[in-house]
Design an enzyme around this catalytic site. Structure first.
Site, PDB file in Angstrom:
ATOM      1  N   ASP A 102       0.872  -1.166   0.000  1.00 54.77           N
ATOM      2  CA  ASP A 102       0.000   0.000   0.000  1.00 54.77           C
ATOM      3  C   ASP A 102       0.918   1.227   0.000  1.00 54.77           C
ATOM      4  O   ASP A 102       1.444   1.615  -1.049  1.00 54.77           O
ATOM      5  CB  ASP A 102      -0.864  -0.130   1.261  1.00 54.77           C
ATOM      6  CG  ASP A 102      -2.077   0.766   1.285  1.00 54.77           C
ATOM      7  OD1 ASP A 102      -2.067   1.800   0.618  1.00 54.77           O
ATOM      8  OD2 ASP A 102      -3.039   0.441   1.990  1.00 54.77           O
ATOM      9  N   PHE A 151     -10.741   0.172   0.255  1.00 50.99           N
ATOM     10  CA  PHE A 151     -10.441  -0.677   1.409  1.00 50.99           C
ATOM     11  C   PHE A 151     -10.830  -2.105   1.077  1.00 50.99           C
ATOM     12  O   PHE A 151     -12.007  -2.445   1.007  1.00 50.99           O
ATOM     13  CB  PHE A 151     -11.155  -0.195   2.668  1.00 50.99           C
ATOM     14  CG  PHE A 151     -10.534  -0.783   3.900  1.00 50.99           C
ATOM     15  CD1 PHE A 151     -10.957  -2.006   4.400  1.00 50.99           C
ATOM     16  CD2 PHE A 151      -9.475  -0.137   4.520  1.00 50.99           C
ATOM     17  CE1 PHE A 151     -10.341  -2.575   5.512  1.00 50.99           C
ATOM     18  CE2 PHE A 151      -8.862  -0.697   5.625  1.00 50.99           C
ATOM     19  CZ  PHE A 151      -9.297  -1.915   6.122  1.00 50.99           C
TER      20      PHE A 151
HETATM   21  C1  PRP Z   1      -0.804  -5.061   5.678  1.00 55.26           C
HETATM   22  C2  PRP Z   1      -0.119  -5.869   4.585  1.00 55.26           C
HETATM   23  C3  PRP Z   1       1.244  -5.258   4.533  1.00 55.26           C
HETATM   24  C4  PRP Z   1       0.996  -3.815   4.900  1.00 55.26           C
HETATM   25  C5  PRP Z   1       0.992  -2.992   3.656  1.00 55.26           C
HETATM   26  O1  PRP Z   1      -0.439  -5.605   6.893  1.00 55.26           O
HETATM   27  O2  PRP Z   1      -0.074  -7.228   4.897  1.00 55.26           O
HETATM   28  O3  PRP Z   1       2.131  -5.853   5.448  1.00 55.26           O
HETATM   29  O4  PRP Z   1      -0.284  -3.751   5.525  1.00 55.26           O
HETATM   30  O5  PRP Z   1       0.764  -1.637   3.948  1.00 55.26           O
HETATM   31  P1  PRP Z   1       1.834  -0.512   3.682  1.00 55.26           P
HETATM   32  O6  PRP Z   1       2.415  -0.748   2.330  1.00 55.26           O
HETATM   33  O7  PRP Z   1       1.006   0.756   3.743  1.00 55.26           O
HETATM   34  O8  PRP Z   1       2.860  -0.538   4.765  1.00 55.26           O
HETATM   35  P2  PRP Z   1      -1.093  -5.152   8.286  1.00 55.26           P
HETATM   36  O9  PRP Z   1      -0.175  -4.202   8.972  1.00 55.26           O
HETATM   37  O10 PRP Z   1      -2.517  -4.734   8.069  1.00 55.26           O
HETATM   38  O11 PRP Z   1      -1.002  -6.472   9.130  1.00 55.26           O
HETATM   39  P3  PRP Z   1      -1.602  -7.932   8.815  1.00 55.26           P
HETATM   40  O12 PRP Z   1      -0.808  -8.493   7.663  1.00 55.26           O
HETATM   41  O13 PRP Z   1      -1.370  -8.673  10.070  1.00 55.26           O
HETATM   42  O14 PRP Z   1      -3.058  -7.758   8.463  1.00 55.26           O
END
Ligand code: PRP
Length: 178
Positions: A102, A151
């Protein structure tokens, strides 16, 4: 379709097709190298499970867990290691596997951290690339789909810990998280 989902973006079949395509390419690229797949928990779990089985050469699998989002919907930029690798990556061919990139803040932190451990190579694979939201540049070697700036939940992606078990990826209705 679950009541909280407004639209299915990537069906289970479409995901399976992307997994097969990426798995075949990874197998070709690493045919003569011993690959270590590193999944970034928790969202990666279905993707790593399916992708590893779509790579028909030897592959080791390890996981890291970091926190970046807390319970909300926006990236905080604050990344904390919750679980480190079990394996040393000194001299290893490492492929980082994410469910979604993201802002790129999470992976930027992980890449900086892992580079100091002297891997022979360090590449990135993501199922979803939400390029519009990117704050840190990330070189992505394998990508499943371009993801619109909505989302999204399902196939590992959660909101507040839920929806990870949906077999497809869809858009969460705004009233669910408003
Ligand atoms: C999500 C996804 C990535 C991160 C991407 O993890 O798995 O690790 O967000 O977002 P970014 O590019 O803005 O940093 P999350 O922190 O939601 O944890 P999860 O995998 O445990 O759901």
């Amino acid at each position: 379709m679950h009541d909280d989902i407004s639209e299915v973006l990537f069906s289970a079949d479409a995901i399976a097709g992307a997994v097969e395509r990426i798995g075949a390419k990874v197998a070709e690229d690493y045919a003569d190298r011993r690959l270590l797949v590193v999944g970034i928990l928790s969202g990666c779990f279905p993707f790593v499970a399916d992708l590893a089985r779509a790579i028909n050469v030897h592959v080791e699998v390890d996981f890291m867990a970091v926190s970046s989002y807390g319970g909300g919907t926006k990236s905080s930029g604050v990344v904390r290691t919750l679980k480190d690798l079990n394996t040393s990556i000194d001299g290893r061919e490492v492929l980082l596997v994410e469910d979604i990139i993201d802002t790129g803040l999470t992976l930027h932190y992980i890449i900086e951290n892992l580079r100091t451990r002297n891997p022979a190579s360090l590449e990135v694979c993501t199922l979803l690339d939400k390029a519009e939201a990117r704050a840190k540049k990330i070189d992505i070697k394998y990508s499943g789909f371009e993801c619109p700036n909505a989302f999204v939940v399902g196939y590992g992606l959660d909101y507040d810990g839920l929806y990870r078990n949906l077999p497809y990826i869809g858009v969460l209705k705004p009233e669910v998280y408003a």
